[in-house]
Design an enzyme around this catalytic site. Sequence first.
Site, short mmCIF file in Angstrom:
data_model
loop_
_atom_site.label_atom_id
_atom_site.label_comp_id
_atom_site.label_asym_id
_atom_site.label_seq_id
_atom_site.Cartn_x
_atom_site.Cartn_y
_atom_site.Cartn_z
N HIS A 143 7.96 11.70 -64.73
CA HIS A 143 6.56 12.01 -64.44
C HIS A 143 6.31 12.28 -62.97
O HIS A 143 5.25 12.77 -62.60
CB HIS A 143 5.67 10.85 -64.91
CG HIS A 143 5.62 10.71 -66.40
ND1 HIS A 143 4.49 10.99 -67.13
CD2 HIS A 143 6.56 10.35 -67.31
CE1 HIS A 143 4.74 10.80 -68.42
NE2 HIS A 143 5.98 10.40 -68.55
N ASP A 190 2.72 14.75 -55.17
CA ASP A 190 2.21 14.24 -56.44
C ASP A 190 2.92 15.00 -57.57
O ASP A 190 2.93 16.24 -57.56
CB ASP A 190 0.70 14.52 -56.51
CG ASP A 190 -0.07 13.47 -57.28
OD1 ASP A 190 0.50 12.89 -58.20
OD2 ASP A 190 -1.27 13.24 -56.95
C1 G6P Z 1 2.58 6.79 -61.89
C2 G6P Z 1 3.93 6.65 -62.58
C3 G6P Z 1 3.81 5.82 -63.84
C4 G6P Z 1 3.11 4.53 -63.55
C5 G6P Z 1 1.75 4.78 -62.90
C6 G6P Z 1 0.99 3.50 -62.53
O1 G6P Z 1 1.76 7.63 -62.61
O2 G6P Z 1 4.48 7.92 -62.86
O3 G6P Z 1 5.10 5.57 -64.39
O4 G6P Z 1 2.95 3.77 -64.73
O5 G6P Z 1 1.95 5.54 -61.72
O6 G6P Z 1 1.78 2.68 -61.76
P1 G6P Z 1 2.16 1.19 -62.20
O7 G6P Z 1 3.15 0.74 -61.17
O8 G6P Z 1 0.85 0.44 -62.14
O9 G6P Z 1 2.73 1.24 -63.59
#
Ligand code: G6P
Length: 482
Positions: free
Chosen positions: A172, A385
């Site tokens: 992602h 991003d």
């Molecule tokens: C990004 C990453 C995700 C992640 C999200 C939130 O979008 O690509 O994999 O889940 O951030 O971050 P966190 O550390 O709270 O899961």
Amino acid sequence: MSQDAEIQIPDTDYDFVVVANRLPVDRITNEDGSPGWRRSPGGLVTALAPIMAASTGAWVGWHGATDEVLEDFDKDEIHMVPVPLSEEDLQLYYEGFSNSTLWPLYHDVIVPPEYHRTWWENYRKVNRRFADAVLRVAARGATVWVHDYQLQLVPKMLREARPDLRIGFFNHIPFPPASLFSQLPWRRQILEGLAGADLVGFQRETDAANFVRGLRRYTNYSVKGHEATPDASHSVQNVCRAAAHPISIDTADVAELSKDPQIQERARQIREGLGNPKTVMLGVDRLDYTKGIRHRLKAYGEILADKQLKAGEVCLIQVASPSRENVDRYIQLRNQVELMVGQITGQHDTLSHTTVRYLHHSYPMREMIAMYLAADVLLVTSLRDGMNLVAKEYVAAHQDGKGVLVLSEFTGAADQLTQAVLVNPHDIDGMKQRIVDAANMSPQEQSRRMRRMFRHLEEHDVMRWSNKFLEELAAIKSRVKA
Ligand code: G6P
């Protein structure tokens, strides 16, 4: 378990298994006081839920609390498989290797990545735990879709144990160019971990090309175009294909909500609460150094100081949702952002008007849509991003053709939302000019741009994204080497 030569295959029906760091549910307390789960908002689960309901779907992921082992449970036709993480795993695998090594390395080293062998060891150990959880539930010949940078070793671990599986991976976040990726002491292991998948999907073509270049340079895979084949020395013998599959949102859902009279009324209230300024600007980000929040505030503060836009006539709503709050760089960023907000408001606010409404919270989707509707201009100024779904949500909420999207060139979304006002967030003067232009854009020009972007998102939504990825994955399965 049944014995299949040397391969252990569990006796289950789960033929579609998603693996991600987090389960798509949040803990709640039911009305009777008992504990329960609610499906978390978010594009990924929206896109995959119908596919999971049509097949027999399982989701493997961490449930969000440490040092707690939970039994599997079912929620909304998805079989949830919680993976336990200890407090130590949280520090070494999640805050450490995932978010203080890989996250900054994959985002152009905006802050310096840290390389620690103990973090790496724990990342391997936790990736193994996720892989084992998949192996416990995946039926013979199941499709397994692994998500994101926290789990890059899982594809190869699955392939070694279960050649019968069809394995996809989607990254992602960006994948860095070899010039940066080469810093990683474990670059070969990461590349080979990913290459255990039949298909590795990326947000942009550039990310796919970076991955393929990495494989060519640091492994003994032979690479042709976007396909990589291991030599005989490898423990896995699948052909790995890399491809760009830009993720999107549930456009119809956001567009529908934006027509809800209650949400429209809420948007009016939000503007009124700010004293009905001529221009409402909006920023919506996780409080993360990749998002360029400081660059945005710098530009905005100078615009006010130069009187290009006037205090009382403009207000910036900055939603900064709390994120990774125990990681040093995030603590530092919060302090810096809050200092800047204080400086701008202290200098420019009056008793009746604020110039920045700073909100360190997250909000439910309906409230977000109301903010999108209330905002004349959305500012997305990321330094790097993978995609940026906020930009897409803002457009999807503006079927009315109103509003202007100011979008950083360094987002995956900039490849698709080409009618946005594109900015380089490092160029403060250039960005100031474009923000002022955005605030002054004629309704006709707004509508022309917005409608074209909306039409793009109508077609390219998250359902199409998941379908296209899974179709491509299904089509290449037949080419696994004998
Ligand atoms: C990004 C990453 C995700 C992640 C999200 C939130 O979008 O690509 O994999 O889940 O951030 O971050 P966190 O550390 O709270 O899961």
